[in-house]
Structure formats: structure tokens, C-alpha cells
Design a protein around this motif. Structure first.
Motif, PDB file in Angstrom:
ATOM      1  N   TRP A   1      22.001  76.197  50.865  1.00  0.00           N
ATOM      2  CA  TRP A   1      22.007  76.981  49.626  1.00  0.00           C
ATOM      3  C   TRP A   1      21.148  78.231  49.779  1.00  0.00           C
ATOM      4  CZ3 TRP A   1      17.865  77.818  46.089  1.00  0.00           C
ATOM      5  CH2 TRP A   1      18.243  78.420  44.886  1.00  0.00           C
ATOM      6  N   THR A   2      20.009  78.086  50.435  1.00  0.00           N
ATOM      7  CA  THR A   2      19.103  79.221  50.628  1.00  0.00           C
ATOM      8  C   THR A   2      19.755  80.317  51.464  1.00  0.00           C
ATOM      9  OG1 THR A   2      17.192  77.738  50.461  1.00  0.00           O
ATOM     10  CG2 THR A   2      16.812  79.895  51.460  1.00  0.00           C
ATOM     11  N   GLU A   3      20.585  79.920  52.435  1.00  0.00           N
ATOM     12  CA  GLU A   3      21.295  80.921  53.241  1.00  0.00           C
ATOM     13  C   GLU A   3      22.183  81.784  52.342  1.00  0.00           C
ATOM     14  OE1 GLU A   3      21.058  81.708  56.347  1.00  0.00           O
ATOM     15  OE2 GLU A   3      20.036  80.028  57.317  1.00  0.00           O
TER      16      GLU A   3
ATOM     17  N   ASP B   1      19.890  84.023  50.079  1.00  0.00           N
ATOM     18  CA  ASP B   1      19.284  85.123  50.834  1.00  0.00           C
ATOM     19  C   ASP B   1      20.238  86.313  50.946  1.00  0.00           C
ATOM     20  OD1 ASP B   1      16.942  83.759  51.194  1.00  0.00           O
ATOM     21  OD2 ASP B   1      17.382  83.099  53.243  1.00  0.00           O
ATOM     22  N   ARG B   2      21.534  86.037  50.968  1.00  0.00           N
ATOM     23  CA  ARG B   2      22.535  87.100  51.118  1.00  0.00           C
ATOM     24  C   ARG B   2      22.950  87.713  49.779  1.00  0.00           C
ATOM     25  NH1 ARG B   2      22.472  83.824  55.231  1.00  0.00           N
ATOM     26  NH2 ARG B   2      23.170  84.520  57.300  1.00  0.00           N
ATOM     27  N   ALA B   3      22.819  86.946  48.703  1.00  0.00           N
ATOM     28  CA  ALA B   3      23.160  87.433  47.361  1.00  0.00           C
ATOM     29  C   ALA B   3      22.237  86.717  46.377  1.00  0.00           C
ATOM     30  CB  ALA B   3      24.626  87.153  47.039  1.00  0.00           C
ATOM     31  N   PRO B   4      21.071  87.293  46.105  1.00  0.00           N
ATOM     32  CA  PRO B   4      20.006  86.561  45.404  1.00  0.00           C
ATOM     33  C   PRO B   4      20.380  85.964  44.052  1.00  0.00           C
ATOM     34  CG  PRO B   4      19.127  88.550  46.409  1.00  0.00           C
ATOM     35  CD  PRO B   4      20.619  88.606  46.588  1.00  0.00           C
ATOM     36  N   TRP B   5      21.234  86.604  43.255  1.00  0.00           N
ATOM     37  CA  TRP B   5      21.516  86.088  41.915  1.00  0.00           C
ATOM     38  C   TRP B   5      23.002  85.796  41.725  1.00  0.00           C
ATOM     39  CZ3 TRP B   5      17.316  84.299  40.195  1.00  0.00           C
ATOM     40  CH2 TRP B   5      16.103  84.932  40.468  1.00  0.00           C
TER      41      TRP B   5
END
Length: 315
Positions: A152-154, A157-161
Motif C-alpha cells: 500500500w505504501t508503494e 508514495d507514487r500518489a499520496p492522496w
């Protein structure tokens, strides 16, 4: 003579008419024999055009990929990856299809699906959606939350919201899936508190409460169908609804890809909390668009939706 109101529009593509036209174009007509019969180009090219024009709108891309994965014949993504084995869009669609359709009991198929997700992530390094496909696969396979969070963090990290990322993890944390009620509710509150003003993530605690109602309905159906099913009248629930109204709906930001889903959730919550006057503008914005969930938590969902829409607009 009384004029009949238009029938409800219930479809996975929501109000995405471009996606709807693509799916309609790919639907074989009864007179043709087999997918693509009578066409001069492979059917995947229509999907390729759609995803190409979607570009880096990750919100719209995530929605379209999820719907395509459920609605497309499997032959389309298979043919596309066969014809264009290194195409990032082809691999990402194939990853969504595999994560959606692979049974957890087939270990070899799960390994193949995981490989496709990672190939898609490698081909599209800035794209969060391959990681969402992998997260869905992990959900299917009941991978523990602690192992799913890094995936999920990956995506984040690429699209914060990105709305889809948060709703995917919310479902993962649901007691109906692999989490607990405190984990789910805490995550929803923290995400909503940190999200930018006007973000649809302001609605996340309401979505979590709907999930809580679904969980309780599965355990004690009679209680869930009454006022206690989601505790819609308690102070914290009222605050969650107020946050959704003031932090998202009243702000008037541009509609996102799954705005219809969020509007249905908000309308549902307002009707459960007996706030028809505040539900009225939500129903107006919805128009004909209804989603099956969360209204399917109540008897006769379509009739219930129509009743509250009529009552709210005359409140």
C-alpha cells in the motif's frame, strides 16, 4: 398526465460515459460469432486508446482499470499482452484482471498473478495502480495486514492522496476481511484528518461506519437493520457526517472518478441519521446514479433509494 421520472442508472462504470462507450463497443453483438468478429483491428486497441487518453490521471486510471478487469472478456488482456508483451498499459490491465480473477486456492496461479503485478510495476515505475492490483491479490489470499501495508505504501508514495488506495486499505482493515474495528476506524480518522481540504478522503470515516454496519449485519442482522446497525445517531457518527459535508461535499471540488460512489455513501449515511434536508442536495447531485452498495444493506435497495430521494427533495 403524470411524467415518469427516469429509471435509475446502476452500473460499475458510474458516470464515466467514455468508459461506458468503450465497454459497449467491445460487447459482441448477437449477430456476430465471437469477440471481435467483423472488426478490422484487435479489440484491445480500443482499450489501449482509452488508457492512453487517461494518461497520468491516476484516480481515473484506477477506476477504469478496476471496471475493465471485471467487465472485459479475459481474451482481451491476454491477446494484448501476447501482441505487446512489454506494453505497460497491457501489463497493468492484465495485473488487475489476474488479481481479480485468480482463486486463492490455486497457488501456481497466484504466483503467476504476482509476477504479472511486479512486471507491470517495473514497466510503469511512476504508476501506483500495479501496486493496487498486487494489494487486491494479497487481499484475496488473506495475507496479514503487516505484510500488505508496505505494498500500500508503494502506491501512496507514487500518489499520496489517491482515493482508491485508501479505500482499498480500509477494506483490508475491515473486520469482514483481515483487520479489526479499532484498526479500521482509526485508519479512517487519521487519513481524513491529514487529507487536503476538499479531498474525498474526508468521507473515509463514513465509509468505515458503513463497513461497520455491514459487519454487524453479518453478525446480528436484526440489530443491524435497526438504528443500532451503524450507530448513526451517536455524536461521533454525526461528527463524521459533518466532516464529510464540510470537508468535501460543501467545498465543491471537481468530481473525481468515483464521486458517484461517495455521494451514494453520503446520502445513505444522511438518511440513516434522519437528516433528509441535508441529503437533498446530495441526491440532486446524484441524479439517476445509484450504486448497489451500501443500499444493499437495507431491504429493497432501489425502492429505498427512490423513497429517500423523493422525501429528501421535498423536505
Amino acid at each position: 398526465m403524470l411524467r415518469r421520472r427516469p429509471s435509475l442508472l446502476i452500473r460499475p462504470e458510474l458516470d464515466d460515459d467514455t468508459l461506458h462507450r468503450t465497454l459497449t463497443e467491445l460487447r459482441p453483438s448477437p449477430q456476430l460469432h465471437g469477440l471481435g468478429a467483423g472488426r478490422t483491428r484487435p479489440p484491445w486497441e480500443t482499450v489501449a486508446d482509452l488508457l492512453r487518453t487517461t494518461g497520468r490521471d491516476w484516480d481515473r486510471r484506477a477506476h477504469r482499470l478496476a471496471v475493465l478487469a471485471r467487465r472485459l472478456p479475459a481474451a482481451v488482456p491476454q491477446r494484448w499482452t501476447a501482441d505487446r508483451p512489454d506494453d505497460g498499459d497491457a501489463l497493468t490491465l492484465r495485473a488487475f484482471v489476474e488479481s481479480h480473477r485468480t482463486p486463492a486456492t490455486d497457488r501456481a496461479a497466484v504466483r503467476r498473478a504476482e509476477h504479472v503485478c511486479l512486471r507491470a510495476a517495473e514497466a510503469c515505475p511512476e504508476d501506483p495502480t500495479p501496486w493496487l492490483a498486487l494489494l487486491s491479490l494479497m487481499d484475496t489470499c488473506a495475507v496479514p495486514v503487516k505484510d500488505a501495508v508496505p505494498v500500500w505504501t508503494e502506491a501512496v508514495d507514487r500518489a499520496p492522496w489517491l482515493r482508491t488506495s485508501y479505500h482499498r486499505l480500509l477494506r483490508y482493515l475491515s473486520p469482514r476481511a483481515h483487520g479489526t474495528v479499532p484498526d479500521m476506524m482509526d485508519f479512517a480518522w487519521q487519513a481524513a484528518a491529514r487529507a487536503p481540504h476538499g479531498s474525498p478522503l474526508a468521507l473515509l470515516p463514513v465509509a468505515a461506519r458503513v463497513e461497520l454496519m455491514a459487519h454487524r449485519q453479518g453478525s446480528t442482522p436484526v440489530d443491524a437493520l435497526g438504528s443500532g446497525g451503524g450507530n448513526w445517531n451517536e455524536p461521533r457518527s454525526a461528527h463524521e457526517i459533518d466532516l464529510a459535508l464540510k470537508g468535501w461535499f460543501d467545498v465543491g471540488t471537481a468530481p473525481h472518478a468515483e464521486a458517484v460512489t461517495d455521494l451514494n455513501t453520503l446520502a445513505f449515511a444522511l438518511t440513516r441519521a434522519h437528516r433528509p434536508a441535508e441529503a437533498a442536495p446530495v441526491f440532486v447531485r446524484l441524479g439517476r446514479h445509484m450504486t448497489r452498495h451500501p443500499w444493499d444493506l437495507l431491504p429493497e435497495p432501489q425502492r429505498t433509494f427512490t423513497y429517500w430521494r423523493e422525501r429528501s427533495t421535498h423536505a
